[in-house]
Design a protein around this motif. Structure first.
Motif, mmCIF file in Angstrom:
data_model
loop_
_atom_site.group_PDB
_atom_site.id
_atom_site.type_symbol
_atom_site.label_atom_id
_atom_site.label_comp_id
_atom_site.label_asym_id
_atom_site.label_seq_id
_atom_site.Cartn_x
_atom_site.Cartn_y
_atom_site.Cartn_z
ATOM 1 N N SER A 141 0.823 -1.209 0.000
ATOM 2 C CA SER A 141 0.000 0.000 0.000
ATOM 3 C C SER A 141 0.857 1.259 0.000
ATOM 4 C CB SER A 141 -0.908 0.020 1.235
ATOM 5 O OG SER A 141 -1.757 -1.096 1.280
ATOM 6 N N SER A 160 -6.625 3.724 1.616
ATOM 7 C CA SER A 160 -7.345 4.985 1.471
ATOM 8 C C SER A 160 -8.794 4.852 1.918
ATOM 9 C CB SER A 160 -7.288 5.462 0.019
ATOM 10 O OG SER A 160 -5.970 5.756 -0.372
ATOM 11 N N SER A 164 -10.765 6.960 4.959
ATOM 12 C CA SER A 164 -11.991 7.683 4.635
ATOM 13 C C SER A 164 -13.152 7.242 5.522
ATOM 14 C CB SER A 164 -12.344 7.465 3.158
ATOM 15 O OG SER A 164 -13.530 8.157 2.806
#
Length: 254
Positions: A141, A160, A164
């Motif tokens: 990642s 990500s 979020s």
């Protein structure tokens, strides 16, 4: 400490590898485990092992790339206190050697599969007043790995999505974190070596193991132990974080 009594835990990809190790440990620690996997034989075997150890588990056959199928399974389960998104596939190839079909396949499982599970579980957790989500990312990642273009893309997306979701749903009492393992010795590794390096499995196994400064690959049980902590009440102050578990790969390799 680290008991999951009276908690319902959904673990995708728990028919084998890290997902299975996590399911077995969560069952041992008192959770009612929902084993979600597209492979019915492997999923049923995980349930049998959990039950043989005195735990509670149910198998749900499901392809995480199918949003409606995921929604139906999660709705049938009802209360979901913990979701571990462990379902995933790997791929070998650089950008110019990765076919469109292979790229789409990795995306569908590793990215859309996680999204589908999040899409289905978040309203459930909102309605019940909270929950815990743990995603399986990877050292890929954040670090470029040779010949892992599509896989790295997908795991970057997982990280990500983790951040979020953690930010968007903290007010709903939902925690979301991810784990980033280095190489883990799973059946996939053995199959990969047998297919690509016939007769040289031991040699390649040693080479891959030594890419971690600690000198070996991780065991699925070690990843499961970190998953248990992050999904337990003892980690109630932790959200929006990524946890490398990599034998020193990120920080100690020069």
């Amino acid at each position: 400490m680290f008991q999951l009594n009276n908690k319902t835990a959904v673990i995708t990809g728990s028919g084998s590898g890290i997902g299975k190790a996590t399911a077995l440990l969560f069952g041992k620690q008192g959770a009612h485990v929902l084993v979600v996997d597209r492979n019915a034989e492997q999923g049923a075997a995980t349930v049998q092992e959990i039950e043989a150890a005195g735990g509670k588990a149910v198998f749900h056959e499901c392809d995480v790339t199918n949003q409606q199928a995921v929604a139906d399974v999660f709705a049938a389960i009802g209360q979901i206190d913990i979701l571990v998104n462990s379902a995933g596939i790997s791929h070998i190839g650089k950008a110019h050697t990765t076919t469109e079909a292979d790229f789409d396949k990795v995306f569908q499982v590793n990215v859309k599969g996680v999204y589908n599970s999040l899409y289905a579980v978040l309203p459930i957790m909102q309605a019940q007043g909270g929950g815990v989500i743990l995603n399986l990312a990877s050292i890929a990642s954040t670090l470029g790995l040779n010949d892992r273009f599509a896989y790295s893309m997908s795991k970057g997306a997982v990280m990500s999505m983790t951040f979020s979701v953690a930010k968007d749903y903290i007010g709903d009492g939902i925690r979301c974190n991810c784990i980033s393992p280095a190489r883990v010795h799973t059946p996939f590794v053995d199959g990969f070596l047998a297919k690509n390096y016939p007769g040289k499995e031991a040699e390649m196994m040693e080479k891959l193991s030594k890419s971690q400064p600690i000198g070996r690959m991780a065991k699925p049980d070690e990843i499961a132990a970190l998953a248990l902590y992050l999904c337990s009440d003892e980690a109630s102050f932790i959200t929006g974080s990524d946890y490398p578990i990599d034998g020193g790969f990120l920080r100690l390799n020069s």
